[in-house]
Write a protein that holds these residues in place. Sequence first.
Motif, PDB file in Angstrom:
ATOM      1  N   ARG A   1      -5.592   7.752 -51.986  1.00 56.41           N
ATOM      2  CA  ARG A   1      -5.084   8.886 -51.210  1.00 56.41           C
ATOM      3  C   ARG A   1      -5.078  10.152 -52.073  1.00 56.41           C
ATOM      4  O   ARG A   1      -4.803  10.086 -53.277  1.00 56.41           O
TER       5      ARG A   1
ATOM      6  N   SER B   1      -7.992   8.583 -48.008  1.00 53.28           N
ATOM      7  CA  SER B   1      -7.114   9.240 -47.038  1.00 53.28           C
ATOM      8  C   SER B   1      -6.616  10.579 -47.570  1.00 53.28           C
ATOM      9  O   SER B   1      -6.336  10.738 -48.766  1.00 53.28           O
TER      10      SER B   1
ATOM     11  N   VAL C   1       0.038   9.081 -53.476  1.00 51.61           N
ATOM     12  CA  VAL C   1      -1.258   9.742 -53.666  1.00 51.61           C
ATOM     13  C   VAL C   1      -1.714   9.591 -55.114  1.00 51.61           C
ATOM     14  O   VAL C   1      -0.910   9.410 -56.033  1.00 51.61           O
TER      15      VAL C   1
END
Length: 537
Positions: free
Chosen positions: A65, A89, A111
């Motif tokens: 991410r 993502s 992330v």
Amino acid sequence: MMTTVYDAFCKTAAKYPDNAFLCVPAYEKRSYHPDGVEITYAEAAEEVERLRGIYRNYGFSHGNRIAFLLENRPDYLLHLLAANSLGVSCVPVNPDYLHDEMSYLLDHSDVDLVVTIEERAKDVQAAASERARPLPVVHFEKFGGPMPRPRPAPYAGKAPGLMSEVSLLYTSGTTGRPKGCILTNDYFLTAGRTYKELGGVATIREGEERVYNPLPLFHMNAGAVTFTCMILTGGCLVIPDRFHPSTWWQEIAETRATVIHYLGVVPPLLLNQPKSDLDTAHNVRFGLGAGVEPELHEVFEKRFGFPLVEVWGMTETGRIYADCIEPRQIHTRAFGRPGEMQARVVDEKGQDVPVGAEGELLVSCVGDDPRRGFFAGYLKNEEATEEAWQGGWFHTGDTVRQDESGMLYFVDRKKNIIRRSGENIAAAEVEAVLQAHDDVAKVAVIAVKDELREEEVMACIVPMEGVEQTEEKAREIFDYSNENLAYFKTPGWILFLNDLPTTGTQKIQKTKIFGADVDPRAVAGAMDFRNHKRKSK
């Protein structure tokens, strides 16, 4: 069959290489593209492949991410397509977030990298440094240089597919911190397709539409529904930095927009602008949005010469309802009839209410899989996901009614959610910040009507014993909240009370603070701080 947003983009780029894909209107006060810019599908495809190569070379793969704080720059969508091709993502960050809000998002989302504009790099770095695992921060303006490799991707080696995560969007819930909605390729493609298929006065013409959408790319409307619809139809997404009433019609004309998106705040502000030749010197076929006051609906359409189509949708649903088939119910709060997304209206016991009665709106997809095309769940919160889908229907929390024809009419907002200029604000989140102030004993945050912004945040505060209920103290509390919350969440109204009504278990009963016919803003002692709610930037 297309299984990713990237696949759909590549197909359209091959079919309409010279069509405009992304457009930014000229605006001299904006820090980026002040003269405007237009990017064709061919140009976008070239840039997406360049970005794809960079991410791939640095080891980003299926399941990683990346967070992005790029404001409303079109570059975010190019990065999203590049990331999507690899199964990575994207987590967009609201640029108005302050330190605590940003820290929570970066930590909760897991992330592996943050890409941010230089102007906010110091703030982002401060939040990223609080992570248990070091989080690298890359400047958008210098993107392409050396970059740390991410942690091993959960699905490395496996091609992304229909149920792979495209984006993680954070939406305010009713119990405090925002929840991360997992949005898949299926969600994006379904959202874009169903917008494309609305029909009626909202018919989308393939290869011809230019949709002007002033809403932020970190919301599902612009960043998923409209974006994917344009990809599926070879259209152009026009992306201003935000809504500017004084330059709206000039930008609409210059960008040759054929469709506009709006929120309830837009029509009254445009109607308040001086009349000019630009009012009808445009190519707009229809507007799509939510929240226009019924008494202004016809007035707007007559002055500006195109229909406004009222819709309903949530981050979790992707799909939208739309009152787009004539005759439209423009003098009501109608927002459409069920179709692929079916609906029920139920009472507090989950039983269907009679036609015309008010109840909670429940929605699901027709067929064997009620969750098809919806969000895939709340990140790290399976309990909340299952609670929302109790009985196989998604519980919206919105109060509506339905007539004999199936038409749905909006009645009231979701409990504990305040809708201010398109932002969903969780009352519980604001209450948590205010409750931490040393002089606050109890607090209840509620929504009050606002003629310009639909709703405003109001804080009803019981101060600690001995604390004077003065305007100076209210300003102190306002400033405190302003330092800890994005500006739009800060209370626009503050009212001191001696006590708050509670249940036997000491739960505050917000519905009993004021009488049913009482406007809280008009109560003696209510202090107006709306003019102090300004962005810090």
